[in-house]
Design an enzyme around this catalytic site. Structure first.
Site, PDB file in Angstrom:
ATOM      1  N   LYS A 174       0.834  -1.211   0.000  1.00 14.63           N
ATOM      2  CA  LYS A 174       0.000   0.000   0.000  1.00 14.63           C
ATOM      3  C   LYS A 174       0.862   1.251   0.000  1.00 14.63           C
ATOM      4  O   LYS A 174       0.504   2.272  -0.605  1.00 14.63           O
ATOM      5  CB  LYS A 174      -0.909  -0.016   1.233  1.00 14.63           C
ATOM      6  CG  LYS A 174      -1.816   1.219   1.375  1.00 14.63           C
ATOM      7  CD  LYS A 174      -2.721   1.399   0.176  1.00 14.63           C
ATOM      8  CE  LYS A 174      -3.887   2.347   0.441  1.00 14.63           C
ATOM      9  NZ  LYS A 174      -3.602   3.568   1.164  1.00 14.63           N
ATOM     10  N   GLU A 181       0.596   6.914  -6.548  1.00 14.80           N
ATOM     11  CA  GLU A 181      -0.525   7.859  -6.551  1.00 14.80           C
ATOM     12  C   GLU A 181      -0.021   9.301  -6.500  1.00 14.80           C
ATOM     13  O   GLU A 181      -0.545  10.186  -7.184  1.00 14.80           O
ATOM     14  CB  GLU A 181      -1.418   7.551  -5.354  1.00 14.80           C
ATOM     15  CG  GLU A 181      -2.636   8.428  -5.195  1.00 14.80           C
ATOM     16  CD  GLU A 181      -3.378   8.073  -3.931  1.00 14.80           C
ATOM     17  OE1 GLU A 181      -3.392   8.911  -2.996  1.00 14.80           O
ATOM     18  OE2 GLU A 181      -3.931   6.963  -3.843  1.00 14.80           O
TER      19      GLU A 181
END
Length: 313
Positions: A174, A181
């Site tokens: 993550k 991102e």
């Protein structure tokens, strides 16, 4: 399946609701939320049948550490704790060791989906033993998005969920996800700024919206930028100040430790730092240097008018 959910904020509350819609029994606790079903962690543990699974969805850092420590004192051997927040993977490894000494299982779950996950599902990246992950698999299956289909109409296995490895692997995955991102958002932002800076483009929101179909840069993030521009075409209501959650920093730290070049992600992280400076000390130094070596004009802090155009060095 029965699950205890600790933390009923925007993510935790929506996850609890999605699980209930999926037929699961969720007992929720949050000291700050009126949606709680019980009044304490102790009451939550007592309300669950053994072997228990408790999902922790509170802010990373000390709030998560304190919650895991308290659960470690309340749960029984064979129970499993899942940390679904944005903890650093090194914390997971410590938690797994501490809880394992008491016969408790531990899973770290990186969760992506934001406020849209209630309807769309959540992408899940988990770390832990195969035995512990198997105990919680019905929960993961209910939270993840419906399986997409290939061209033949067959479901694509694995999309939206991965058992990434041992404890720490879920949050490491993550972390890298969030680093990517950062870079994607930075690229979209820079493209938006250039479109808005030229007179040639008369419909900036329309150009961005046109990219959402049939292009190689289409994505959910791009869809969200279109949505933002529909509400505020010139983004006049939003400050240019951008925080970082910490995961971008951790990604760059790991890149340095493992000698992995990450120029795009690193630059996007530093751009967020720059966004917090109304008058950048770095650019002050750059302006002073240009004045020193080339006699280029500089603008005083109190000057109302910009300096006259100058010849390039």
């Amino acid at each position: 399946m029965q699950l205890g959910m600790v933390g009923l904020g925007k993510m935790g509350g929506n996850m609890a609701e999605r699980l209930r819609r999926g037929g699961h029994d969720v007992v929720g606790y949050d000291s700050f939320s009126e949606k709680r079903d019980v009044e304490s962690l102790e009451a939550l543990v007592e309300a669950l049948e053994a072997p228990r699974v408790v999902w922790v969805m509170v802010p990373s850092g000390e709030p998560t550490r304190a919650t895991v420590r308290e659960l470690g004192e309340l749960l029984s051997p064979g129970d499993v704790v899942i940390d679904g927040g944005n903890s650093k993977f090194t914390d997971d490894q410590e938690h797994a060791t501490e809880l394992g000494a008491k016969g408790l299982g531990y899973i770290d779950a990186g969760v992506s989906g934001g406020v849209w996950g209630l309807e769309n599902g959540y992408a899940l990246m988990v770390g832990g033993s195969k035995e512990d992950v198997a105990k919680a698999q019905p929960i993961f299956d209910a939270l993840k998005p419906p399986a997409p289909q290939d061209e033949a109409g067959q479901p694509i296995e694995g999309a939206g969920f991965v058992h990434a490895g041992p404890c720490g692997a879920g949050h490491f995955a993550k972390m890298v996800h969030n680093g990517i991102e950062y870079a994607m958002m930075q690229a979209y932002g820079e493209g938006y700024e250039l479109l808005a800076a030229v007179d040639l483009i008369e419909d900036v929101p329309g150009v961005v919206a046109s990219w959402t179909q049939g292009t190689v840069i289409r994505s959910w993030l791009l869809d969200l930028l279109v949505r933002a521009l529909q509400d505020d075409p010139d983004l006049e209501k939003i400050s240019g100040y951008a925080e970082d959650s910490g995961e971008g920093r951790w990604t760059v730290e790991q890149a340095i430790e493992h000698a992995v070049p990450m120029p795009a992600i690193s630059a996007s992280l530093f751009a967020r730092f720059a966004s917090r400076q109304s008058d950048s000390p770095t650019m002050k130094a750059v302006a002073a240097l240009r004045n020193q070596f080339g006699g280029h004009a500089v603008q005083a802090v109190e000057a109302a008018e910009p300096p006259e155009a100058e010849n390039p060095a």
